[in-house]
Design a protein around this motif. Structure first.
Motif, short mmCIF file in Angstrom:
data_model
loop_
_atom_site.label_atom_id
_atom_site.label_comp_id
_atom_site.label_asym_id
_atom_site.label_seq_id
_atom_site.Cartn_x
_atom_site.Cartn_y
_atom_site.Cartn_z
N TYR A 1 0.87 -1.22 0.09
CA TYR A 1 -0.04 -0.05 0.18
C TYR A 1 0.84 1.34 0.06
O TYR A 1 1.57 1.27 0.90
N VAL A 2 0.81 2.08 -1.27
CA VAL A 2 1.37 3.34 -1.07
C VAL A 2 0.78 4.24 -0.28
O VAL A 2 -0.38 4.59 -0.55
N CYS A 3 1.42 4.88 0.61
CA CYS A 3 0.81 5.92 1.43
C CYS A 3 1.11 7.23 1.05
O CYS A 3 0.38 8.22 1.09
N ASP A 4 2.46 7.63 0.79
CA ASP A 4 2.87 8.75 0.40
C ASP A 4 3.73 8.85 -0.78
O ASP A 4 4.61 7.80 -1.15
N LEU A 5 3.87 9.62 -1.84
CA LEU A 5 4.67 9.72 -3.00
C LEU A 5 4.76 11.33 -3.15
O LEU A 5 3.59 11.89 -3.08
N LEU A 6 5.92 11.79 -2.96
CA LEU A 6 6.05 13.23 -3.42
C LEU A 6 7.52 13.40 -4.22
O LEU A 6 8.42 12.71 -3.80
N VAL A 7 7.34 14.14 -5.15
CA VAL A 7 8.62 14.78 -5.93
C VAL A 7 8.64 16.09 -5.80
O VAL A 7 7.62 16.88 -6.11
N ASN A 8 9.75 16.69 -5.53
CA ASN A 8 9.86 18.33 -5.29
C ASN A 8 9.55 18.69 -6.75
O ASN A 8 9.72 18.25 -7.95
N GLU A 9 8.57 19.90 -6.68
CA GLU A 9 8.19 20.49 -8.02
C GLU A 9 9.20 20.59 -9.19
O GLU A 9 8.83 20.53 -10.26
N LYS A 10 10.45 21.03 -8.80
CA LYS A 10 11.56 21.33 -9.57
C LYS A 10 11.73 19.96 -10.60
O LYS A 10 12.36 20.29 -11.66
N TYR A 11 11.56 19.01 -9.91
CA TYR A 11 12.22 17.61 -10.61
C TYR A 11 10.90 16.94 -11.32
O TYR A 11 11.22 15.80 -11.64
#
Length: 127
Positions: A70-80
């Protein structure tokens, strides 16, 4: 140059700063008293980091049981964003756990549909 690695505690502060930079939408993670508990969750979960030139620019945090991931969180910095890093973070799970389906717990349906995820059911908060 991008690389995906498994979480290591030496990246904890840098990862928390990435989350802080995301602003109010991520406040529940970076504001006390939750921040201390969330820091612990990196090691207690399946956590992958995306690095750009050795610096944390994204991450995924997932939970596993005997049947599913179960993927709870996924985040990539806006710049990337737009470099496929989010999808690469997700694909790591499929490679590491080929015998288990990967489910995403998220409200960002458009993104997950874009990377060829299929919506199955919904998520509810028990009150």
């Amino acid at each position: 140059m991008f690389e995906i690695i498994e979480y290591a505690p030496c990246y904890e502060d840098e990862l928390m700063e990435l989350i802080r930079q995301e602003g109010e939408d991520w406040r529940i993670y970076w504001e006390e008293p939750n921040a201390a508990r969330y820091r612990k969750s990196f090691a207690d979960s399946i956590t992958y980091l995306a690095l750009a030139d050795g610096k944390v620019c994204g991450y995924s945090r997932s939970l596993a049981d005997a049947l599913f991931i179960y993927v709870c969180d996924l985040l990539v910095n806006e710049k990337y964003r737009g470099n496929g890093l989010g999808e690469k973070l997700m694909r790591c799970l499929q490679q590491a756990y080929p015998d288990r389906p990967v489910y995403v717990m998220s409200g960002n349906d458009a993104y997950y549909q874009k990377i060829n995820c299929r919506k199955e059911g919904s998520i509810y908060l028990l009150k």
